[in-house]
Write a protein that holds these residues in place. Structure first.
Motif, PDB file in Angstrom:
ATOM      1  N   ARG A   2       0.832  -1.215   0.000  1.00 31.17           N
ATOM      2  CA  ARG A   2       0.000   0.000   0.000  1.00 31.17           C
ATOM      3  C   ARG A   2       0.862   1.258   0.000  1.00 31.17           C
ATOM      4  O   ARG A   2       0.609   2.219  -0.723  1.00 31.17           O
ATOM      5  N   TYR A   3       1.913   1.238   0.803  1.00 32.50           N
ATOM      6  CA  TYR A   3       2.842   2.372   0.875  1.00 32.50           C
ATOM      7  C   TYR A   3       3.489   2.634  -0.485  1.00 32.50           C
ATOM      8  O   TYR A   3       3.561   3.767  -0.958  1.00 32.50           O
ATOM      9  N   CYS A   4       3.976   1.555  -1.145  1.00 30.10           N
ATOM     10  CA  CYS A   4       4.634   1.701  -2.448  1.00 30.10           C
ATOM     11  C   CYS A   4       3.671   2.260  -3.496  1.00 30.10           C
ATOM     12  O   CYS A   4       4.036   3.136  -4.282  1.00 30.10           O
ATOM     13  N   VAL A   5       2.450   1.732  -3.493  1.00 28.17           N
ATOM     14  CA  VAL A   5       1.445   2.194  -4.457  1.00 28.17           C
ATOM     15  C   VAL A   5       1.121   3.668  -4.227  1.00 28.17           C
ATOM     16  O   VAL A   5       1.068   4.472  -5.176  1.00 28.17           O
ATOM     17  N   LEU A   6       0.910   4.047  -2.972  1.00 25.68           N
ATOM     18  CA  LEU A   6       0.571   5.436  -2.660  1.00 25.68           C
ATOM     19  C   LEU A   6       1.721   6.385  -2.993  1.00 25.68           C
ATOM     20  O   LEU A   6       1.502   7.524  -3.417  1.00 25.68           O
ATOM     21  N   SER A   7       2.945   5.912  -2.838  1.00 23.41           N
ATOM     22  CA  SER A   7       4.114   6.711  -3.237  1.00 23.41           C
ATOM     23  C   SER A   7       4.073   6.973  -4.740  1.00 23.41           C
ATOM     24  O   SER A   7       4.313   8.093  -5.196  1.00 23.41           O
ATOM     25  N   ASN A   8       3.758   5.928  -5.506  1.00 23.74           N
ATOM     26  CA  ASN A   8       3.641   6.076  -6.964  1.00 23.74           C
ATOM     27  C   ASN A   8       2.535   7.044  -7.336  1.00 23.74           C
ATOM     28  O   ASN A   8       2.689   7.899  -8.207  1.00 23.74           O
ATOM     29  N   LEU A   9       1.371   6.900  -6.685  1.00 22.09           N
ATOM     30  CA  LEU A   9       0.234   7.771  -6.983  1.00 22.09           C
ATOM     31  C   LEU A   9       0.537   9.226  -6.629  1.00 22.09           C
ATOM     32  O   LEU A   9       0.160  10.146  -7.337  1.00 22.09           O
ATOM     33  N   THR A  10       1.250   9.415  -5.516  1.00 19.02           N
ATOM     34  CA  THR A  10       1.620  10.765  -5.093  1.00 19.02           C
ATOM     35  C   THR A  10       2.559  11.408  -6.106  1.00 19.02           C
ATOM     36  O   THR A  10       2.400  12.567  -6.489  1.00 19.02           O
ATOM     37  N   LEU A  11       3.557  10.642  -6.552  1.00 16.13           N
ATOM     38  CA  LEU A  11       4.510  11.152  -7.539  1.00 16.13           C
ATOM     39  C   LEU A  11       3.789  11.488  -8.841  1.00 16.13           C
ATOM     40  O   LEU A  11       4.037  12.543  -9.448  1.00 16.13           O
ATOM     41  N   SER A  12       2.888  10.605  -9.268  1.00 15.26           N
ATOM     42  CA  SER A  12       2.123  10.851 -10.491  1.00 15.26           C
ATOM     43  C   SER A  12       1.314  12.142 -10.367  1.00 15.26           C
ATOM     44  O   SER A  12       1.272  12.967 -11.285  1.00 15.26           O
ATOM     45  N   SER A  13       0.672  12.347  -9.208  1.00 15.43           N
ATOM     46  CA  SER A  13      -0.125  13.565  -8.981  1.00 15.43           C
ATOM     47  C   SER A  13       0.746  14.812  -9.010  1.00 15.43           C
ATOM     48  O   SER A  13       0.364  15.840  -9.567  1.00 15.43           O
ATOM     49  N   LEU A  14       1.931  14.706  -8.412  1.00 15.29           N
ATOM     50  CA  LEU A  14       2.852  15.846  -8.364  1.00 15.29           C
ATOM     51  C   LEU A  14       3.298  16.235  -9.767  1.00 15.29           C
ATOM     52  O   LEU A  14       3.309  17.419 -10.124  1.00 15.29           O
ATOM     53  N   LEU A  15       3.646  15.244 -10.582  1.00 18.28           N
ATOM     54  CA  LEU A  15       4.119  15.526 -11.935  1.00 18.28           C
ATOM     55  C   LEU A  15       2.989  16.047 -12.824  1.00 18.28           C
ATOM     56  O   LEU A  15       3.221  16.844 -13.726  1.00 18.28           O
ATOM     57  N   LYS A  16       1.759  15.596 -12.543  1.00 14.78           N
ATOM     58  CA  LYS A  16       0.605  16.090 -13.309  1.00 14.78           C
ATOM     59  C   LYS A  16       0.114  17.435 -12.786  1.00 14.78           C
ATOM     60  O   LYS A  16      -0.798  18.023 -13.342  1.00 14.78           O
ATOM     61  N   LYS A  17       0.716  17.901 -11.674  1.00 19.94           N
ATOM     62  CA  LYS A  17       0.288  19.120 -10.976  1.00 19.94           C
ATOM     63  C   LYS A  17      -1.151  18.996 -10.478  1.00 19.94           C
ATOM     64  O   LYS A  17      -1.899  19.965 -10.393  1.00 19.94           O
TER      65      LYS A  17
END
Length: 392
Positions: free
Chosen positions: A234-249
């Motif tokens: 869950r932690y790894c997935v949420l890290s990925n989702l957070t990074l994706s959101s950051l890059l998409k602004k």
């Protein structure tokens, strides 16, 4: 013993088999007894089974199996003595006791000519993993190449390859080994490892700006992590989702995912802390940004890179632009010295904006030269990837 020194050497290295009587004499001289009841083939099969348990990410089961193998009476004084040292090697590498492996490596090298192809594939894969842990990608690839030459159908040597190429930014090569690893994981029903391969696939999509595909995989994995009550997944997935959101602004999504991450992981992951700080910074919430920077800088384990980066962001908010630029320049130098090219490019992009905003034409010119250099590097990397595709 009434034999030549070279014959003793052949016995020790497994190149020759002595009579039972000679072995008894030899082991008595050494103050030990030889276990003639151990069948080396059985130990080799068990060793491969243990490696497959590790491939499935069943670490507790792996440690129990290793412990049982080490308890076999006099295994160190048997025809499976070099398998014993390979067992010790796997134990130390997988559990990251890297400081203990130099002696074991020397013992394995004495008898390496007696190893089967599968054992050689496992040994070199473990050596590759050792250098992955120490972030020496060049040496890691060297040993993984050896591993895969002896057995290309072991999941882990392919998995370690895709991890390295993903970290280096060689995405075409990473995709090749992700695909191969996924195929092996599906055929061998290695479910836990399959999840982590899908995480790698999602990371690759993020790095190649395919955010919709990345989020589709991550959201499926997030559902699975709750079904399985798997906090680490869950932690790894949420890290990925957070990074994706950051890059998409997409800061709203970023805050949602950051808020869902278990705090016991967040405190030790500076990449995730960096994402969190940048989310607040880009959304102009400078109070929260400063609070999180203060908390991060208060941790004595923080590396020089993150320390300088966070201080640079703080100076930006305080309108101390020259100090901010100085800190980010330090980050760029640190990233390059550590071989973190992707991170260096990120720092360079930020410096480009800062130099442009503050009329630092000389430094801006230098950035343009560096960007051109990175472009040439990227072009060279693309050629390397194309060669790799043809070879595979």
């Amino acid at each position: 013993m009434k034999v030549s020194e070279s014959m003793i050497s052949q016995l020790e290295t497994g190149k020759n088999n002595f009579s039972k009587d000679k072995i008894i004499v030899y082991t008595n001289i050494c103050g030990c007894s030889f276990n003639f009841n151990i069948n080396r083939r059985d130990i080799i099969e068990k060793l491969i089974d243990v490696y497959k348990i590790y491939s499935e990410l069943k670490i507790e089961k792996f440690n129990n199996a290793i412990s049982n193998l080490k308890k076999i009476p006099d295994i160190a004084f048997s025809s499976a003595r070099f398998e014993y040292y390979l067992i010790l090697y796997m134990d130390n590498i997988v559990n990251k006791n890297i400081s203990n492996v130099e002696f074991i490596e020397k013992m394995i090298e004495i008898g390496i000519n007696s190893f089967t192809n599968n054992e050689l594939a496992i040994y070199y894969d473990m050596q590759g993993l050792k250098y992955i842990y120490s972030k020496n990608s060049i040496k890691a690839v060297k040993f993984l190449e050896k591993s895969i030459s002896f057995n290309s159908n072991f999941l882990m040597n392919n998995y370690h390859y895709c991890t390295i190429f993903l970290n280096l930014g060689y995405y075409n090569l990473a995709q090749i080994f992700i695909n191969k690893s996924l195929k092996i994981a599906l055929e061998d029903v290695m479910i836990e490892r399959l999840f982590h391969l899908l995480l790698n696939q999602a990371s690759l999509y993020i790095n190649t700006l395919q955010y919709q595909e990345a989020d589709r995989i991550n959201l499926k994995l997030l559902e699975e992590s709750y079904v399985r009550n798997d906090l680490f997944l869950r932690y790894c997935v949420l890290s990925n989702l957070t990074l994706s959101s950051l890059l998409k602004k997409d800061f709203n999504d970023g805050f949602v995912y950051i808020g869902m991450i278990d705090q016991k992981y967040l405190n030790d992951d500076y990449d995730l802390i960096l994402y969190q700080i940048m989310l607040y910074f880009f959304s102009n919430d400078y109070i929260s940004t400063k609070n999180h920077i203060r908390k991060a800088l208060g941790n004595t384990s923080i590396s020089s890179y993150y320390k300088n980066f966070f201080q640079g962001i703080k100076y930006l908010m305080d309108n101390k632009f020259i100090k901010a630029i100085d800190r980010i320049e330090r980050c760029y130098d640190l990233a390059l010295s550590d071989g973190e090219v992707d991170r260096a490019i990120l720092d360079l992009k930020l410096l480009n904006e800062l130099y442009l905003d503050h009329g630092l034409q000389n430094k801006l010119k230098k950035v343009k030269e560096l960007q051109e250099k990175f472009y040439k590097m990227s072009y060279a990397n693309q050629i390397i990837e194309d060669i790799g595709l043809k070879l595979n």
